[in-house]
Design a protein around this motif. Structure first.
Motif, PDB file in Angstrom:
ATOM      1  N   MET A  41      46.259  42.550  49.568  1.00 60.83           N
ATOM      2  CA  MET A  41      45.212  41.593  49.907  1.00 60.83           C
ATOM      3  C   MET A  41      44.666  41.797  51.314  1.00 60.83           C
ATOM      4  O   MET A  41      43.606  41.264  51.659  1.00 60.83           O
ATOM      5  N   TYR A  68      48.284  33.330  39.339  1.00 58.05           N
ATOM      6  CA  TYR A  68      48.821  33.812  40.615  1.00 58.05           C
ATOM      7  C   TYR A  68      47.889  34.863  41.227  1.00 58.05           C
ATOM      8  O   TYR A  68      47.550  34.796  42.417  1.00 58.05           O
ATOM      9  N   GLU A  69      47.473  35.824  40.421  1.00 58.96           N
ATOM     10  CA  GLU A  69      46.674  36.919  40.958  1.00 58.96           C
ATOM     11  C   GLU A  69      45.282  36.461  41.381  1.00 58.96           C
ATOM     12  O   GLU A  69      44.769  36.890  42.431  1.00 58.96           O
ATOM     13  N   MET A  72      45.485  34.435  44.561  1.00 57.05           N
ATOM     14  CA  MET A  72      45.755  35.353  45.657  1.00 57.05           C
ATOM     15  C   MET A  72      44.449  35.992  46.148  1.00 57.05           C
ATOM     16  O   MET A  72      44.194  36.078  47.361  1.00 57.05           O
TER      17      MET A  72
END
Length: 208
Positions: A41, A68-69, A72
């Motif tokens: 990230m 989650y991804e 993120m």
């Protein structure tokens, strides 16, 4: 038609430096899958910091673990994140929910999807649909043609993107067959002898 610059297989600083040369001719900046895999990230965060006024696309190619991804990516500064169209629909449902929560955009990558899968995906009216010719198909098989889309597949208000081996020579035909709202240009710009000049040529085609 917007131009999305795809940045892959380079260092973050090199990606930023190259983008600065062409930023007047592009609309969206794609932090490519290879940058995300190599630098995480940080690549998304630094690109957004460098170009806060541009739309940043995190080409994560999510296929599972969607909440989650996508969280993120959006927390790192992405405005758009990608999910594979071959994912289970529950995964794409989760992507759409997270994007709505953060007021962001989902791009559904249609690589290797069947016609029926595409039809099943049409319910996601707010998504961007990306017709994608893979890098392996381009490099190993030497093909980069985007098939014409059936007239009844996409509704008039749906957003279509095209990716994969697009050049100045192929762009006019692509507009006639697919007429995408977003064209994703990678090596035609990033590997050009003069990226700024080449990007400007794409911009002139876009403006026609």
């Amino acid at each position: 038609m917007k131009i999305q610059l795809a940045l892959d297989r380079m260092e973050i600083n090199d990606a930023i430096d190259l983008t600065r040369k062409v930023e007047d001719s592009i609309d969206w900046i794609e932090v490519g899958t290879s940058l995300i895999k190599e630098f995480g990230m940080t690549s998304v965060r630094e690109m957004k910091q460098a170009f806060p006024a541009k739309t940043i696309v995190a080409d994560l190619k999510t296929i599972d673990n969607a909440r989650y991804e996508f969280e993120m990516c959006f927390k790192a500064g992405a405005d758009v994140a990608t999910v594979m169209g071959v994912s289970p629909l529950v995964t794409i449902d989760a992507c759409m929910e997270v994007a709505e929560q953060y007021n962001k955009i989902v791009m559904i990558d249609l690589l290797n999807t069947t016609e029926q899968q595409k039809r099943d995906l049409m319910k996601y009216k707010k998504a961007v649909f990306c017709e994608h010719v893979s890098k392996d198909q381009q490099e190993e098989l030497g093909t980069s043609n985007h098939g014409a889309v059936e007239d009844n597949l996409y509704g008039p208000n749906m957003t279509i993107a095209a990716a994969g081996g697009i050049t100045l020579d192929s762009l006019e035909l692509l507009r006639k067959t697919l007429n995408p709202s977003i064209v994703i240009i990678g090596s035609a710009i990033t590997k050009a002898e003069n990226p700024a000049e080449t990007a400007a040529k794409f911009k002139r085609v876009e403006a026609k």
